[in-house]
Motif scaffolding. Structure first.
Motif, short mmCIF file in Angstrom:
data_model
loop_
_atom_site.label_atom_id
_atom_site.label_comp_id
_atom_site.label_asym_id
_atom_site.label_seq_id
_atom_site.Cartn_x
_atom_site.Cartn_y
_atom_site.Cartn_z
N ASN A 252 -5.68 -35.50 15.46
CA ASN A 252 -4.66 -35.54 14.41
C ASN A 252 -4.91 -34.51 13.31
O ASN A 252 -4.26 -34.52 12.28
CB ASN A 252 -4.60 -36.94 13.78
CG ASN A 252 -5.92 -37.33 13.12
OD1 ASN A 252 -6.97 -36.84 13.51
ND2 ASN A 252 -5.86 -38.19 12.14
N GLU A 253 -5.87 -33.59 13.55
CA GLU A 253 -6.22 -32.59 12.55
C GLU A 253 -5.91 -31.19 13.06
O GLU A 253 -5.38 -31.01 14.15
CB GLU A 253 -7.71 -32.71 12.18
CG GLU A 253 -8.08 -34.07 11.59
CD GLU A 253 -9.57 -34.17 11.30
OE1 GLU A 253 -10.24 -33.12 11.31
OE2 GLU A 253 -10.06 -35.30 11.08
N ASP A 254 -6.24 -30.20 12.25
CA ASP A 254 -6.05 -28.80 12.62
C ASP A 254 -6.97 -28.44 13.79
O ASP A 254 -8.19 -28.48 13.66
CB ASP A 254 -6.37 -27.92 11.41
CG ASP A 254 -6.25 -26.42 11.73
OD1 ASP A 254 -5.73 -26.08 12.80
OD2 ASP A 254 -6.68 -25.62 10.88
N LEU A 255 -6.38 -28.12 14.94
CA LEU A 255 -7.15 -27.72 16.12
C LEU A 255 -6.82 -26.28 16.51
O LEU A 255 -6.87 -25.93 17.69
CB LEU A 255 -6.89 -28.67 17.29
CG LEU A 255 -7.43 -30.10 17.13
CD1 LEU A 255 -7.08 -30.95 18.35
CD2 LEU A 255 -8.94 -30.09 16.92
N SER A 256 -6.48 -25.47 15.53
CA SER A 256 -6.23 -24.06 15.82
C SER A 256 -7.52 -23.41 16.28
O SER A 256 -8.62 -23.89 16.01
CB SER A 256 -5.70 -23.35 14.58
OG SER A 256 -6.69 -23.33 13.57
N LEU A 257 -7.38 -22.30 16.98
CA LEU A 257 -8.54 -21.58 17.47
C LEU A 257 -9.43 -21.15 16.32
O LEU A 257 -10.66 -21.18 16.41
CB LEU A 257 -8.09 -20.36 18.28
CG LEU A 257 -9.12 -19.68 19.19
CD1 LEU A 257 -9.73 -20.67 20.15
CD2 LEU A 257 -8.47 -18.54 19.94
N VAL A 258 -8.80 -20.76 15.21
CA VAL A 258 -9.56 -20.34 14.03
C VAL A 258 -10.40 -21.50 13.49
O VAL A 258 -11.58 -21.33 13.17
CB VAL A 258 -8.61 -19.81 12.94
CG1 VAL A 258 -9.37 -19.56 11.64
CG2 VAL A 258 -7.95 -18.53 13.41
N ARG A 259 -9.80 -22.70 13.41
CA ARG A 259 -10.52 -23.86 12.90
C ARG A 259 -11.68 -24.25 13.81
O ARG A 259 -12.80 -24.51 13.35
CB ARG A 259 -9.56 -25.05 12.74
CG ARG A 259 -10.24 -26.34 12.27
CD ARG A 259 -10.97 -26.15 10.96
NE ARG A 259 -11.65 -27.35 10.54
CZ ARG A 259 -12.62 -27.37 9.61
NH1 ARG A 259 -13.01 -26.23 9.04
NH2 ARG A 259 -13.19 -28.48 9.27
N LEU A 260 -11.46 -24.29 15.10
CA LEU A 260 -12.53 -24.63 16.05
C LEU A 260 -13.66 -23.62 15.97
O LEU A 260 -14.84 -23.98 16.07
CB LEU A 260 -11.97 -24.69 17.48
CG LEU A 260 -10.99 -25.83 17.77
CD1 LEU A 260 -10.42 -25.69 19.17
CD2 LEU A 260 -11.67 -27.20 17.61
N THR B 183 -8.61 -15.36 8.18
CA THR B 183 -8.84 -14.68 9.47
C THR B 183 -7.87 -13.51 9.64
O THR B 183 -6.89 -13.40 8.90
CB THR B 183 -8.65 -15.67 10.64
OG1 THR B 183 -9.07 -15.05 11.86
CG2 THR B 183 -7.21 -16.12 10.76
N ARG B 184 -8.14 -12.66 10.61
CA ARG B 184 -7.27 -11.51 10.91
C ARG B 184 -5.97 -11.99 11.54
O ARG B 184 -5.96 -12.86 12.40
CB ARG B 184 -7.99 -10.59 11.91
CG ARG B 184 -7.28 -9.28 12.16
CD ARG B 184 -7.82 -8.60 13.41
NE ARG B 184 -7.23 -9.16 14.62
CZ ARG B 184 -7.89 -9.93 15.47
NH1 ARG B 184 -9.14 -10.26 15.26
NH2 ARG B 184 -7.29 -10.40 16.56
N ILE B 185 -4.87 -11.40 11.10
CA ILE B 185 -3.55 -11.68 11.68
C ILE B 185 -2.97 -10.37 12.20
O ILE B 185 -2.97 -9.36 11.51
CB ILE B 185 -2.60 -12.30 10.63
CG1 ILE B 185 -3.17 -13.63 10.10
CG2 ILE B 185 -1.21 -12.53 11.25
CD1 ILE B 185 -3.30 -14.73 11.13
N ASP B 186 -2.46 -10.39 13.44
CA ASP B 186 -1.91 -9.18 14.06
C ASP B 186 -0.38 -9.12 13.98
O ASP B 186 0.18 -8.03 13.86
CB ASP B 186 -2.34 -9.11 15.54
CG ASP B 186 -3.85 -9.12 15.67
OD1 ASP B 186 -4.48 -8.15 15.23
OD2 ASP B 186 -4.40 -10.10 16.20
#
Length: 541
Positions: A447-455, A47-50
């Motif tokens: 208990n898993e990755d719940l980052s905005l990118v993952r969702l 994903t894009r990183i700023d």
């Protein structure tokens, strides 16, 4: 929304900074974390990183090496080095890089958050300054763009003949100052603007110019491109990669997806317009441009029209011959585009033109026009399975059941009105279902990755719009909802009394018991141990 990546091989530092920034600016900052340089690169590809906040001295891939790779993917990315090493050599190398700051870990959280806010302000100011510059440039190049647009539209529809002589084509590109190379492959990106209904023609032209400026500002550093407005009011961009740093097709597609997401967000924030994108497969033969353009339009018309700013890639030719027949006539093709894009006024304006032309023609022309429109409506009903929701849709292909052809067109008009009403209701219900599914996923995967990118990946959204959409529907930030689910689950597990605090923290998504304890106390006023002891005292009294 901007994206911050925190990178440090010391988990307690990474987790602590993640907690601080997750609650700092939830409406503006999407926070991700990585425990190594290799893991950080995976985020870059994904994903894009700023902004990157990273340690320098890390095993495997140190911070200086990491930044060189990051700026190959996202050259606009800002970097903040956060390190405990007050080493002159490190500092000297850091300051040789563009858009890089240097902080010592001993300077504390306040200094770090202040620096990140300053960088955010710089990014926003840069966007505003660049917009003013681009507005001035746009006046200068207006005539040139008009000439380029006319030529490229001609190429779109007559590519077989226009591209027959590559030498002549290259010469015409040079005369028109078109930066593309006709001997190299290209990609198409087809953009559909969802204009507000109340906007006039002049206001829409202003919006279109703003979208062009945003596109130019975000993409000009990495790709060569030219955009034209097609006959349906959509924007078609021809794209080729620059020689460096993007080297492969997959790298280009990933770069496009990340940057198109940023363009969508800026269009929504600055001019209030939703923008949908469809990306073509690589086009090797310029003579086949007309064919690929038609395929891309069909894909967009069949798969989009949800009202959400999506990004779709052409993967396989999934459009059946039955659906392709929707494009039988130019007028009907335009009608289809308006129906898919939910452009009500434009649809009926086009419909009335078709009806007027048909009723003024001979019998065969009237019958042909009726069935062409009926096929558009039936294909739409069939695509969404709305057979039972449209009354009397069985009369669509029974022209003899109408008292006259004029009555038949009145019937088609009513079916069209019904379709728009059902679509409005369905989109409202779909929005509710999407948010319900996201909430259910969060509750089951704490208990898993719940980052905005993952969702966003799991639910096929673009990350920035998902954050905006969730808050619009539920009234709270998605991070606040995740925190509430985690605290509820943690209380339930602590109430059972069998699990250790460390085990509870892992089950609700905290690998560090220290980070979990700080989070729990912030939310409840008690540490997990104090909370459990209070429960035990209450139950024994």
């Amino acid at each position: 929304m901007y994206r911050l990546l925190i990178v440090d091989d010391e988990e307690i530092i990474t987790d602590s900074l993640y907690d601080v920034f997750s609650s700092l600016l939830p409406d503006e900052l999407d926070v991700c974390k990585a425990y190594s340089g290799i893991e950080a690169i995976e985020w870059m590809i994904r994903t894009r990183i700023d902004i990157v906040l990273t340690d320098i001295a890390m095993p495997g891939l140190n911070g200086l090496e990491l930044i060189k790779k990051i700026q190959d993917y996202w050259p606009r990315c800002k970097v903040i080095f956060l390190t405990g090493h007050n080493n002159f050599d490190y500092i000297y190398k850091a300051f040789q890089m563009n858009d890089v700051r240097y902080l010592l870990k001993t300077e504390g959280y306040d200094k770090v958050t202040e620096t990140v806010k300053e960088v955010l302000d710089e990014i926003k100011k840069s966007h505003r300054d660049n917009l003013l510059i681009e507005q001035t440039k746009e006046q200068k190049y207006a005539y040139e763009m008009m000439a380029q647009g006319d030529f490229m539209r001609h190429l779109i529809h007559k590519s077989q003949s226009v591209c027959a002589n590559r030498t002549l084509l290259k010469s015409e590109f040079e005369q028109l100052n078109i930066s593309l190379e006709p001997n190299y492959p290209i990609y198409f990106v087809l953009g559909r603007l969802d204009y507000p209904k109340e906007k006039s023609y002049t206001q829409r032209s202003t919006i279109l110019s703003s979208v062009r400026s945003i596109w130019e500002r975000q993409l000009s550093m990495q790709v060569k491109h030219i955009g034209v407005v097609d006959r349906y009011g959509d924007i078609l961009w021809f794209i080729q990669p620059q020689k460096k740093p993007i080297t492969g097709q997959q790298d280009l597609i990933k770069y496009l997806e990340g940057t198109l997401e940023l363009i969508q967000e800026e269009c929504l924030d600055s001019i209030g317009v939703h923008l949908q994108f469809t990306i073509s497969k690589v086009i090797e033969n310029w003579k086949s441009i007309s064919f690929h353009y038609d395929k891309l339009r069909q894909l967009q018309q069949l798969k989009m029209g949800t009202g959400f700013p999506g990004i779709m890639k052409e993967i396989e030719d999934t459009i059946s011959s039955a659906k392709k027949s929707v494009n039988a006539k130019q007028k009907v093709d335009i009608l289809t585009a308006h129906l898919e894009a939910n452009r009500v006024e434009e649809f009926f304006e086009e419909f009335h033109e078709i009806r007027t032309a048909a009723l003024n023609g001979d019998y065969h022309q009237m019958v042909e026009s009726y069935y062409a429109v009926a096929l558009v409506l039936y294909s739409y009903i069939s695509h969404y399975g709305w057979y039972e929701k449209i009354l009397h849709q069985d009369k669509l292909f029974r022209i003899d059941e109408h008292l006259s052809l004029n009555k038949g067109f009145q019937y088609l008009e009513q079916i069209s009105y019904d379709l728009f009403q059902i679509k409005k209701t369905e989109e409202r219900n779909r929005a509710t279902r999407v948010i319900d599914n996201i909430c259910e996923y969060i509750e089951k995967h704490l208990n898993e990755d719940l980052s905005l990118v993952r969702l966003a990946e799991v639910h096929y959204f673009n990350p920035s719009y998902l954050s905006y959409f969730f808050k619009q529907e539920r009234g709270i930030n998605i991070s606040e909802y995740i925190d509430s689910c985690r605290i509820t689950k943690a209380k339930e597990l602590l109430m059972e009394g069998d699990l250790k605090v460390r085990e509870v923290s892992i089950q609700v998504g905290y690998q560090s018991a220290h980070s979990f304890t700080r989070f729990f106390k912030k939310m409840t006023g008690f540490t997990p141990k104090e909370y459990r002891e209070n429960l035990q005292q209450a139950s024994s009294s």
